[in-house]
Design a protein around this motif. Sequence first.
Motif, PDB file in Angstrom:
ATOM      1  N   ALA A   1       0.850  -1.185   0.000  1.00  0.00           N
ATOM      2  CA  ALA A   1       0.000   0.000   0.000  1.00  0.00           C
ATOM      3  C   ALA A   1       0.889   1.239   0.000  1.00  0.00           C
ATOM      4  O   ALA A   1       2.047   1.178   0.413  1.00  0.00           O
ATOM      5  N   PRO A   2       0.358   2.374  -0.448  1.00  0.00           N
ATOM      6  CA  PRO A   2       1.155   3.605  -0.491  1.00  0.00           C
ATOM      7  C   PRO A   2       1.746   3.940   0.871  1.00  0.00           C
ATOM      8  O   PRO A   2       1.044   3.944   1.878  1.00  0.00           O
ATOM      9  N   GLY A   3       3.045   4.185   0.898  1.00  0.00           N
ATOM     10  CA  GLY A   3       3.706   4.570   2.126  1.00  0.00           C
ATOM     11  C   GLY A   3       3.987   3.445   3.096  1.00  0.00           C
ATOM     12  O   GLY A   3       4.454   3.684   4.216  1.00  0.00           O
ATOM     13  N   LYS A   4       3.704   2.209   2.678  1.00  0.00           N
ATOM     14  CA  LYS A   4       3.911   1.071   3.571  1.00  0.00           C
ATOM     15  C   LYS A   4       4.896   0.076   2.969  1.00  0.00           C
ATOM     16  O   LYS A   4       5.176   0.086   1.774  1.00  0.00           O
ATOM     17  N   GLU A   5       5.398  -0.794   3.831  1.00  0.00           N
ATOM     18  CA  GLU A   5       6.297  -1.854   3.388  1.00  0.00           C
ATOM     19  C   GLU A   5       5.505  -2.913   2.613  1.00  0.00           C
ATOM     20  O   GLU A   5       4.308  -3.097   2.824  1.00  0.00           O
ATOM     21  N   ARG A   6       6.215  -3.613   1.752  1.00  0.00           N
ATOM     22  CA  ARG A   6       5.591  -4.741   1.064  1.00  0.00           C
ATOM     23  C   ARG A   6       5.359  -5.847   2.092  1.00  0.00           C
ATOM     24  O   ARG A   6       6.258  -6.182   2.876  1.00  0.00           O
ATOM     25  N   GLU A   7       4.161  -6.414   2.096  1.00  0.00           N
ATOM     26  CA  GLU A   7       3.827  -7.411   3.102  1.00  0.00           C
ATOM     27  C   GLU A   7       3.325  -8.702   2.477  1.00  0.00           C
ATOM     28  O   GLU A   7       2.696  -8.701   1.410  1.00  0.00           O
ATOM     29  N   PHE A   8       3.600  -9.783   3.176  1.00  0.00           N
ATOM     30  CA  PHE A   8       3.167 -11.109   2.758  1.00  0.00           C
ATOM     31  C   PHE A   8       1.650 -11.235   2.877  1.00  0.00           C
ATOM     32  O   PHE A   8       1.064 -10.792   3.863  1.00  0.00           O
ATOM     33  N   VAL A   9       1.042 -11.840   1.880  1.00  0.00           N
ATOM     34  CA  VAL A   9      -0.397 -12.077   1.897  1.00  0.00           C
ATOM     35  C   VAL A   9      -0.703 -13.575   2.004  1.00  0.00           C
ATOM     36  O   VAL A   9      -1.441 -14.008   2.881  1.00  0.00           O
ATOM     37  N   ALA A  10      -0.119 -14.348   1.095  1.00  0.00           N
ATOM     38  CA  ALA A  10      -0.388 -15.791   1.076  1.00  0.00           C
ATOM     39  C   ALA A  10       0.731 -16.495   0.315  1.00  0.00           C
ATOM     40  O   ALA A  10       1.352 -15.899  -0.568  1.00  0.00           O
ATOM     41  N   GLY A  11       0.942 -17.762   0.660  1.00  0.00           N
ATOM     42  CA  GLY A  11       1.953 -18.553  -0.035  1.00  0.00           C
ATOM     43  C   GLY A  11       1.461 -19.964  -0.275  1.00  0.00           C
ATOM     44  O   GLY A  11       0.567 -20.460   0.433  1.00  0.00           O
ATOM     45  N   ILE A  12       2.033 -20.608  -1.279  1.00  0.00           N
ATOM     46  CA  ILE A  12       1.652 -21.978  -1.609  1.00  0.00           C
ATOM     47  C   ILE A  12       2.898 -22.738  -2.029  1.00  0.00           C
ATOM     48  O   ILE A  12       3.734 -22.234  -2.779  1.00  0.00           O
ATOM     49  N   SER A  13       3.025 -23.953  -1.512  1.00  0.00           N
ATOM     50  CA  SER A  13       4.201 -24.757  -1.827  1.00  0.00           C
ATOM     51  C   SER A  13       4.170 -25.230  -3.266  1.00  0.00           C
ATOM     52  O   SER A  13       3.139 -25.155  -3.951  1.00  0.00           O
ATOM     53  N   TRP A  14       5.297 -25.735  -3.744  1.00  0.00           N
ATOM     54  CA  TRP A  14       5.427 -26.129  -5.143  1.00  0.00           C
ATOM     55  C   TRP A  14       4.368 -27.153  -5.549  1.00  0.00           C
ATOM     56  O   TRP A  14       3.885 -27.145  -6.686  1.00  0.00           O
ATOM     57  N   SER A  15       3.994 -28.031  -4.611  1.00  0.00           N
ATOM     58  CA  SER A  15       3.011 -29.070  -4.918  1.00  0.00           C
ATOM     59  C   SER A  15       1.580 -28.583  -4.789  1.00  0.00           C
ATOM     60  O   SER A  15       0.647 -29.236  -5.274  1.00  0.00           O
ATOM     61  N   GLY A  16       1.409 -27.458  -4.114  1.00  0.00           N
ATOM     62  CA  GLY A  16       0.066 -26.979  -3.804  1.00  0.00           C
ATOM     63  C   GLY A  16      -0.493 -27.567  -2.527  1.00  0.00           C
ATOM     64  O   GLY A  16      -1.587 -27.202  -2.102  1.00  0.00           O
ATOM     65  N   TYR A  17       0.264 -28.419  -1.901  1.00  0.00           N
ATOM     66  CA  TYR A  17      -0.245 -29.121  -0.718  1.00  0.00           C
ATOM     67  C   TYR A  17      -0.291 -28.225   0.512  1.00  0.00           C
ATOM     68  O   TYR A  17      -1.189 -28.336   1.348  1.00  0.00           O
ATOM     69  N   ASN A  18       0.684 -27.339   0.633  1.00  0.00           N
ATOM     70  CA  ASN A  18       0.769 -26.457   1.797  1.00  0.00           C
ATOM     71  C   ASN A  18       0.459 -25.022   1.411  1.00  0.00           C
ATOM     72  O   ASN A  18       0.983 -24.505   0.422  1.00  0.00           O
ATOM     73  N   THR A  19      -0.382 -24.384   2.206  1.00  0.00           N
ATOM     74  CA  THR A  19      -0.713 -22.980   2.003  1.00  0.00           C
ATOM     75  C   THR A  19      -0.548 -22.206   3.302  1.00  0.00           C
ATOM     76  O   THR A  19      -0.669 -22.771   4.397  1.00  0.00           O
ATOM     77  N   TYR A  20      -0.285 -20.918   3.178  1.00  0.00           N
ATOM     78  CA  TYR A  20      -0.028 -20.062   4.324  1.00  0.00           C
ATOM     79  C   TYR A  20      -0.681 -18.712   4.065  1.00  0.00           C
ATOM     80  O   TYR A  20      -0.691 -18.231   2.929  1.00  0.00           O
TER      81      TYR A  20
END
Length: 123
Positions: free
Chosen positions: A39-58
Amino acid sequence: VQLQASGGGLVQAGGSLRLSCAASGRTFSNYNMAWFRQAPGKEREFVAGISWSGYNTYYENSVKGRFTISRDNSKNTMLLQMNSLKPEDTAVYYCAAESRVVPWIYSTGYSYWGQGTQVTVSS
């Protein structure tokens, strides 16, 4: 790997958007993938992640239960389904890829980035 993010736009609070990240150039299934936002004026932040297999999400806590990350390795595509959007979700959203095992939440750990797509949520 080259990444191309798309699907952003303007939506009212409570609405939905689906972001896509198309990958090319290397074997997509070799990479863990993630969405970040800035967002403007803010640090880049993590939203979501997914492992190479798609099995794990965060997920970042504020998006849990509202956003869903997924991938289709046969189509070299990652998606972010965003529901119940809030004005505070307004940001430029970036997709990122990394083949090494790194902490999910730190943007500095990712080697490859898409160009970003703007999401604006009006109140």
